[in-house]
Design a protein around this motif. Structure first.
Motif, PDB file in Angstrom:
ATOM      1  N   PHE A  79       0.823  -1.209   0.000  1.00  0.00           N
ATOM      2  CA  PHE A  79       0.000   0.000   0.000  1.00  0.00           C
ATOM      3  C   PHE A  79       0.856   1.257   0.000  1.00  0.00           C
ATOM      4  CE2 PHE A  79      -2.022   3.341   2.684  1.00  0.00           C
ATOM      5  CZ  PHE A  79      -2.929   3.785   1.727  1.00  0.00           C
ATOM      6  N   LEU A  80       1.913   1.258   0.794  1.00  0.00           N
ATOM      7  CA  LEU A  80       2.750   2.454   0.923  1.00  0.00           C
ATOM      8  C   LEU A  80       3.477   2.796  -0.371  1.00  0.00           C
ATOM      9  CD1 LEU A  80       4.225   1.847   4.479  1.00  0.00           C
ATOM     10  CD2 LEU A  80       2.521   3.557   3.833  1.00  0.00           C
ATOM     11  N   HIS A  81       3.674   1.803  -1.230  1.00  0.00           N
ATOM     12  CA  HIS A  81       4.428   2.048  -2.460  1.00  0.00           C
ATOM     13  C   HIS A  81       3.649   1.648  -3.711  1.00  0.00           C
ATOM     14  CE1 HIS A  81       7.917   2.947  -0.008  1.00  0.00           C
ATOM     15  NE2 HIS A  81       7.716   1.834   0.652  1.00  0.00           N
ATOM     16  N   THR A  82       2.335   1.498  -3.575  1.00  0.00           N
ATOM     17  CA  THR A  82       1.555   1.015  -4.708  1.00  0.00           C
ATOM     18  C   THR A  82       1.412   2.070  -5.799  1.00  0.00           C
ATOM     19  OG1 THR A  82      -0.497  -0.067  -5.367  1.00  0.00           O
ATOM     20  CG2 THR A  82      -0.696   1.736  -3.796  1.00  0.00           C
ATOM     21  N   SER A  83       1.370   1.598  -7.036  1.00  0.00           N
ATOM     22  CA  SER A  83       1.023   2.476  -8.150  1.00  0.00           C
ATOM     23  C   SER A  83      -0.263   1.970  -8.792  1.00  0.00           C
ATOM     24  CB  SER A  83       2.162   2.494  -9.189  1.00  0.00           C
ATOM     25  OG  SER A  83       2.429   1.181  -9.641  1.00  0.00           O
ATOM     26  N   GLY A  84      -0.875   0.969  -8.136  1.00  0.00           N
ATOM     27  CA  GLY A  84      -2.113   0.391  -8.665  1.00  0.00           C
ATOM     28  C   GLY A  84      -3.311   0.817  -7.846  1.00  0.00           C
ATOM     29  N   ASP A  85      -4.210  -0.126  -7.605  1.00  0.00           N
ATOM     30  CA  ASP A  85      -5.463   0.152  -6.899  1.00  0.00           C
ATOM     31  C   ASP A  85      -5.186   0.283  -5.401  1.00  0.00           C
ATOM     32  OD1 ASP A  85      -7.987   0.288  -5.863  1.00  0.00           O
ATOM     33  OD2 ASP A  85      -8.582  -1.742  -6.456  1.00  0.00           O
ATOM     34  N   PRO A  86      -5.339   1.484  -4.815  1.00  0.00           N
ATOM     35  CA  PRO A  86      -5.027   1.646  -3.394  1.00  0.00           C
ATOM     36  C   PRO A  86      -5.983   0.881  -2.491  1.00  0.00           C
ATOM     37  CG  PRO A  86      -5.984   3.660  -4.281  1.00  0.00           C
ATOM     38  CD  PRO A  86      -5.718   2.756  -5.450  1.00  0.00           C
ATOM     39  N   ALA A  87      -7.257   0.721  -2.919  1.00  0.00           N
ATOM     40  CA  ALA A  87      -8.213  -0.008  -2.080  1.00  0.00           C
ATOM     41  C   ALA A  87      -7.816  -1.475  -1.959  1.00  0.00           C
ATOM     42  CB  ALA A  87      -9.623   0.118  -2.655  1.00  0.00           C
ATOM     43  N   ALA A  88      -7.397  -2.081  -3.062  1.00  0.00           N
ATOM     44  CA  ALA A  88      -6.971  -3.479  -3.024  1.00  0.00           C
ATOM     45  C   ALA A  88      -5.700  -3.632  -2.191  1.00  0.00           C
ATOM     46  CB  ALA A  88      -6.735  -3.990  -4.442  1.00  0.00           C
ATOM     47  N   LEU A  90      -4.736  -1.652   0.248  1.00  0.00           N
ATOM     48  CA  LEU A  90      -5.122  -1.437   1.644  1.00  0.00           C
ATOM     49  C   LEU A  90      -5.764  -2.681   2.228  1.00  0.00           C
ATOM     50  CD1 LEU A  90      -6.739   2.080   2.246  1.00  0.00           C
ATOM     51  CD2 LEU A  90      -4.936   0.991   3.573  1.00  0.00           C
ATOM     52  N   SER A  91      -6.630  -3.313   1.461  1.00  0.00           N
ATOM     53  CA  SER A  91      -7.306  -4.518   1.923  1.00  0.00           C
ATOM     54  C   SER A  91      -6.291  -5.610   2.253  1.00  0.00           C
ATOM     55  CB  SER A  91      -8.294  -5.013   0.859  1.00  0.00           C
ATOM     56  OG  SER A  91      -9.007  -6.140   1.320  1.00  0.00           O
ATOM     57  N   ASP A  92      -5.294  -5.780   1.391  1.00  0.00           N
ATOM     58  CA  ASP A  92      -4.248  -6.767   1.646  1.00  0.00           C
ATOM     59  C   ASP A  92      -3.433  -6.396   2.890  1.00  0.00           C
ATOM     60  OD1 ASP A  92      -5.017  -8.224  -0.564  1.00  0.00           O
ATOM     61  OD2 ASP A  92      -3.453  -7.411  -1.873  1.00  0.00           O
ATOM     62  N   ASN A 130       4.705   6.138  16.178  1.00  0.00           N
ATOM     63  CA  ASN A 130       5.503   7.113  15.441  1.00  0.00           C
ATOM     64  C   ASN A 130       6.306   6.474  14.306  1.00  0.00           C
ATOM     65  OD1 ASN A 130       4.655   9.298  16.940  1.00  0.00           O
ATOM     66  ND2 ASN A 130       6.339   9.161  18.411  1.00  0.00           N
ATOM     67  N   ARG A 131       6.616   5.200  14.441  1.00  0.00           N
ATOM     68  CA  ARG A 131       7.393   4.521  13.407  1.00  0.00           C
ATOM     69  C   ARG A 131       6.622   4.472  12.078  1.00  0.00           C
ATOM     70  NH1 ARG A 131       9.991  -1.600  13.795  1.00  0.00           N
ATOM     71  NH2 ARG A 131      10.997  -1.556  11.770  1.00  0.00           N
ATOM     72  N   PHE A 132       5.299   4.504  12.157  1.00  0.00           N
ATOM     73  CA  PHE A 132       4.470   4.370  10.963  1.00  0.00           C
ATOM     74  C   PHE A 132       3.987   5.713  10.412  1.00  0.00           C
ATOM     75  CE2 PHE A 132       4.194   0.455  13.319  1.00  0.00           C
ATOM     76  CZ  PHE A 132       4.276  -0.518  12.346  1.00  0.00           C
ATOM     77  N   VAL A 133       4.067   6.762  11.241  1.00  0.00           N
ATOM     78  CA  VAL A 133       3.497   8.051  10.845  1.00  0.00           C
ATOM     79  C   VAL A 133       4.188   8.603   9.604  1.00  0.00           C
ATOM     80  CG1 VAL A 133       3.202  10.460  11.520  1.00  0.00           C
ATOM     81  CG2 VAL A 133       2.639   8.647  13.140  1.00  0.00           C
ATOM     82  N   GLY A 134       5.514   8.606   9.582  1.00  0.00           N
ATOM     83  CA  GLY A 134       6.249   9.191   8.462  1.00  0.00           C
ATOM     84  C   GLY A 134       5.915   8.564   7.120  1.00  0.00           C
ATOM     85  N   PRO A 135       5.978   7.215   7.000  1.00  0.00           N
ATOM     86  CA  PRO A 135       5.663   6.596   5.711  1.00  0.00           C
ATOM     87  C   PRO A 135       4.230   6.862   5.234  1.00  0.00           C
ATOM     88  CG  PRO A 135       6.890   5.069   7.081  1.00  0.00           C
ATOM     89  CD  PRO A 135       6.559   6.237   7.952  1.00  0.00           C
ATOM     90  N   VAL A 136       3.260   6.850   6.166  1.00  0.00           N
ATOM     91  CA  VAL A 136       1.875   7.109   5.762  1.00  0.00           C
ATOM     92  C   VAL A 136       1.711   8.577   5.352  1.00  0.00           C
ATOM     93  CG1 VAL A 136      -0.534   7.163   6.523  1.00  0.00           C
ATOM     94  CG2 VAL A 136       0.939   5.249   7.182  1.00  0.00           C
ATOM     95  N   ALA A 137       2.330   9.508   6.089  1.00  0.00           N
ATOM     96  CA  ALA A 137       2.259  10.924   5.736  1.00  0.00           C
ATOM     97  C   ALA A 137       2.880  11.166   4.365  1.00  0.00           C
ATOM     98  CB  ALA A 137       2.955  11.769   6.796  1.00  0.00           C
ATOM     99  N   ALA A 187     -14.232  -2.158   6.903  1.00  0.00           N
ATOM    100  CA  ALA A 187     -14.566  -0.868   7.516  1.00  0.00           C
ATOM    101  C   ALA A 187     -13.336   0.034   7.581  1.00  0.00           C
ATOM    102  CB  ALA A 187     -15.149  -1.084   8.915  1.00  0.00           C
ATOM    103  N   LEU A 188     -12.186  -0.544   7.930  1.00  0.00           N
ATOM    104  CA  LEU A 188     -10.957   0.255   7.986  1.00  0.00           C
ATOM    105  C   LEU A 188     -10.544   0.732   6.595  1.00  0.00           C
ATOM    106  CD1 LEU A 188      -8.893  -1.784  10.601  1.00  0.00           C
ATOM    107  CD2 LEU A 188      -9.853   0.503  10.906  1.00  0.00           C
ATOM    108  N   VAL A 189     -10.705  -0.117   5.597  1.00  0.00           N
ATOM    109  CA  VAL A 189     -10.411   0.296   4.219  1.00  0.00           C
ATOM    110  C   VAL A 189     -11.302   1.465   3.841  1.00  0.00           C
ATOM    111  CG1 VAL A 189     -10.545  -0.381   1.793  1.00  0.00           C
ATOM    112  CG2 VAL A 189      -9.543  -1.948   3.454  1.00  0.00           C
TER     113      VAL A 189
END
Length: 201
Positions: A79-88, A90-92, A130-137, A187-189
């Motif tokens: 998800f963090l590096h996808t160039s395809g479908d973000p919903a798919a 995210l689901s994975d 905090n370890r995850f905040v930077g990559p998601v931002a 629901a989270l997706v």
């Protein structure tokens, strides 16, 4: 003088024994109810030996969580590096997240039980989050720049809010599940897609 390899190996075995004993004890007991003396005894180590490897029992728990955090990064990598479908993607990612949380249920439940009344445990969760905040931002900023995502709150703030929602939802699900894993995943997706992109795809 350099320490002999056999002594290093012995030290590593003791450290692993302490971590293994702690994780096993957490399958039956709350973190706040465990003493360092109990953890050391279960590992076959003197109480003073525990402090050679860890300053507190929370530091030992943090060590246990490091491997789990790496698992979560791997689960979210697509998800963090996808160039395809973000919903798919995210689901994975959430599928892997739920699997990891379930396998480490005893450890996480012990930490959640202690979090509200223990400043050290709260700090541990904050450090972990905090370890995850930077990559998601960075993902949010990148998607906005490419025109795929909506304009909105500052990316770091938004990332922190989304990750906090995840953490709290998963904590409740571990303790008293009211829906299936698949329903929580979907629901989270929906929450992430709506927040970042404006509508589920």
């Amino acid at each position: 003088m350099r320490e002999r390899p056999e002594l290093l190996a012995k030290g590593e075995r003791r450290r692993m024994a302490l971590l293994g004993a702690l994780e096993e004890l957490l399958r039956k007991r709350r973190l706040e109810d465990l003493t360092i003396a109990e953890i050391a005894a279960a590992a076959g180590v003197q109480r003073s030996g525990f402090y050679f490897y860890f300053p507190t029992k929370h530091a030992a728990v943090a060590e246990l969580l490091l491997e789990f955090a790496d698992e979560l990064f791997l689960a979210g990598e697509e998800f963090l590096h996808t160039s395809g479908d973000p919903a798919a993607a995210l689901s994975d990612a959430f599928e892997g997240l739920l699997d990891g949380w379930t396998r480490h249920r005893h450890l996480l439940n012990a930490l959640f039980d202690a979090r509200d009344g223990d400043g050290d445990v709260r700090a541990l969760f904050d450090e972990w989050l905090n370890r995850f905040v930077g990559p998601v931002a960075a993902l949010i900023a990148r998607e906005r720049e490419s025109g795929n995502a909506l304009a909105g709150p500052e990316p770091t703030l938004l990332a922190r809010l989304l990750l906090t929602v995840n953490q709290n939802a998963l904590a409740e699900h571990l303790r008293t599940p009211k829906v299936s894993d698949a329903e929580l995943r979907d629901a989270l997706v929906h929450v992430w897609m709506t927040t970042i992109y404006g509508a589920p795809r």
